[in-house]
Design a protein around this motif. Structure first.
Motif, PDB file in Angstrom:
ATOM      1  N   ASN A 181       0.831  -1.192   0.000  1.00 39.84           N
ATOM      2  CA  ASN A 181       0.000   0.000   0.000  1.00 39.84           C
ATOM      3  C   ASN A 181       0.873   1.252   0.000  1.00 39.84           C
ATOM      4  O   ASN A 181       1.801   1.365   0.778  1.00 39.84           O
ATOM      5  CB  ASN A 181      -0.927  -0.005   1.215  1.00 39.84           C
ATOM      6  N   GLY A 182       0.568   2.179  -0.919  1.00 40.48           N
ATOM      7  CA  GLY A 182       1.286   3.439  -1.013  1.00 40.48           C
ATOM      8  C   GLY A 182       2.496   3.403  -1.932  1.00 40.48           C
ATOM      9  O   GLY A 182       3.088   4.429  -2.217  1.00 40.48           O
ATOM     10  N   LYS A 183       2.879   2.232  -2.413  1.00 38.35           N
ATOM     11  CA  LYS A 183       4.050   2.109  -3.284  1.00 38.35           C
ATOM     12  C   LYS A 183       3.666   2.371  -4.741  1.00 38.35           C
ATOM     13  O   LYS A 183       2.567   2.047  -5.176  1.00 38.35           O
ATOM     14  CB  LYS A 183       4.657   0.718  -3.158  1.00 38.35           C
ATOM     15  N   VAL A 184       4.599   2.971  -5.486  1.00 43.78           N
ATOM     16  CA  VAL A 184       4.393   3.265  -6.900  1.00 43.78           C
ATOM     17  C   VAL A 184       4.936   2.097  -7.731  1.00 43.78           C
ATOM     18  O   VAL A 184       6.050   1.621  -7.493  1.00 43.78           O
ATOM     19  CB  VAL A 184       5.086   4.584  -7.289  1.00 43.78           C
ATOM     20  N   TYR A 185       4.138   1.680  -8.702  1.00 36.71           N
ATOM     21  CA  TYR A 185       4.480   0.548  -9.567  1.00 36.71           C
ATOM     22  C   TYR A 185       4.422   0.957 -11.031  1.00 36.71           C
ATOM     23  O   TYR A 185       3.725   1.903 -11.395  1.00 36.71           O
ATOM     24  CB  TYR A 185       3.505  -0.617  -9.337  1.00 36.71           C
ATOM     25  N   GLU A 186       5.133   0.220 -11.861  1.00 37.82           N
ATOM     26  CA  GLU A 186       5.096   0.416 -13.309  1.00 37.82           C
ATOM     27  C   GLU A 186       3.876  -0.292 -13.885  1.00 37.82           C
ATOM     28  O   GLU A 186       3.670  -1.478 -13.640  1.00 37.82           O
ATOM     29  CB  GLU A 186       6.361  -0.155 -13.932  1.00 37.82           C
ATOM     30  N   ARG A 187       3.060   0.450 -14.616  1.00 39.38           N
ATOM     31  CA  ARG A 187       1.895  -0.136 -15.278  1.00 39.38           C
ATOM     32  C   ARG A 187       2.284  -0.437 -16.725  1.00 39.38           C
ATOM     33  O   ARG A 187       2.721   0.442 -17.451  1.00 39.38           O
ATOM     34  CB  ARG A 187       0.720   0.828 -15.263  1.00 39.38           C
ATOM     35  N   LEU A 188       2.166  -1.685 -17.130  1.00 37.33           N
ATOM     36  CA  LEU A 188       2.560  -2.090 -18.472  1.00 37.33           C
ATOM     37  C   LEU A 188       1.452  -1.946 -19.492  1.00 37.33           C
ATOM     38  O   LEU A 188       1.715  -1.779 -20.675  1.00 37.33           O
ATOM     39  CB  LEU A 188       3.044  -3.544 -18.457  1.00 37.33           C
ATOM     40  N   GLY A 189       0.217  -2.058 -19.043  1.00 35.46           N
ATOM     41  CA  GLY A 189      -0.905  -1.973 -19.966  1.00 35.46           C
ATOM     42  C   GLY A 189      -2.223  -2.031 -19.236  1.00 35.46           C
ATOM     43  O   GLY A 189      -2.278  -2.060 -18.008  1.00 35.46           O
ATOM     44  N   GLU A 190      -3.283  -2.044 -20.043  1.00 38.58           N
ATOM     45  CA  GLU A 190      -4.649  -2.053 -19.538  1.00 38.58           C
ATOM     46  C   GLU A 190      -5.411  -3.158 -20.239  1.00 38.58           C
ATOM     47  O   GLU A 190      -5.314  -3.293 -21.458  1.00 38.58           O
ATOM     48  CB  GLU A 190      -5.293  -0.722 -19.922  1.00 38.58           C
ATOM     49  N   GLU A 191      -6.135  -3.952 -19.486  1.00 39.49           N
ATOM     50  CA  GLU A 191      -6.948  -5.014 -20.069  1.00 39.49           C
ATOM     51  C   GLU A 191      -8.300  -4.999 -19.381  1.00 39.49           C
ATOM     52  O   GLU A 191      -8.440  -5.513 -18.277  1.00 39.49           O
ATOM     53  CB  GLU A 191      -6.253  -6.364 -19.904  1.00 39.49           C
ATOM     54  N   GLY A 192      -9.259  -4.349 -20.032  1.00 40.42           N
ATOM     55  CA  GLY A 192     -10.592  -4.223 -19.442  1.00 40.42           C
ATOM     56  C   GLY A 192     -10.519  -3.441 -18.145  1.00 40.42           C
ATOM     57  O   GLY A 192      -9.921  -2.369 -18.095  1.00 40.42           O
ATOM     58  N   PRO A 193     -11.081  -3.984 -17.058  1.00 44.52           N
ATOM     59  CA  PRO A 193     -11.084  -3.259 -15.783  1.00 44.52           C
ATOM     60  C   PRO A 193      -9.799  -3.477 -14.961  1.00 44.52           C
ATOM     61  O   PRO A 193      -9.780  -3.229 -13.763  1.00 44.52           O
ATOM     62  CB  PRO A 193     -12.293  -3.848 -15.056  1.00 44.52           C
ATOM     63  N   PHE A 194      -8.731  -3.927 -15.623  1.00 41.51           N
ATOM     64  CA  PHE A 194      -7.496  -4.250 -14.917  1.00 41.51           C
ATOM     65  C   PHE A 194      -6.287  -3.519 -15.489  1.00 41.51           C
ATOM     66  O   PHE A 194      -6.248  -3.205 -16.678  1.00 41.51           O
ATOM     67  CB  PHE A 194      -7.209  -5.755 -15.000  1.00 41.51           C
ATOM     68  N   TYR A 195      -5.294  -3.268 -14.625  1.00 46.00           N
ATOM     69  CA  TYR A 195      -3.973  -2.815 -15.044  1.00 46.00           C
ATOM     70  C   TYR A 195      -3.026  -3.995 -14.947  1.00 46.00           C
ATOM     71  O   TYR A 195      -3.100  -4.782 -14.003  1.00 46.00           O
ATOM     72  CB  TYR A 195      -3.432  -1.728 -14.114  1.00 46.00           C
ATOM     73  N   ARG A 196      -2.124  -4.090 -15.914  1.00 49.76           N
ATOM     74  CA  ARG A 196      -1.043  -5.084 -15.836  1.00 49.76           C
ATOM     75  C   ARG A 196       0.128  -4.380 -15.153  1.00 49.76           C
ATOM     76  O   ARG A 196       0.638  -3.383 -15.655  1.00 49.76           O
ATOM     77  CB  ARG A 196      -0.651  -5.601 -17.217  1.00 49.76           C
TER      78      ARG A 196
END
Length: 53
Positions: free
Chosen positions: A17-32
């Motif tokens: 919680n509170g950590k920043v992550y790299e988002r690779l993509g989006e698939e519907g209602p989800f982030y990869r």
């Protein structure tokens, strides 16, 4: 894109919680997202806020 995890469940082997992550993509209602296991998995968008485009 960078996203910050704001979900209620914080687990050191998945997401912190509170950590920043790299988002690779989006698939519907989800982030990869690359999580604490250094692998990419799908997580619900509502558990993140965008901090950098």
């Amino acid at each position: 894109m960078k996203v910050k995890y704001i979900g209620e469940i914080s687990h050191p082997l998945e997401l912190i919680n509170g950590k920043v992550y790299e988002r690779l993509g989006e698939e519907g209602p989800f982030y990869r997202v690359i999580d604490e296991t250094d692998e990419d998995y799908l997580y619900p968008k509502e558990e993140f806020i965008v901090v950098e485009d």
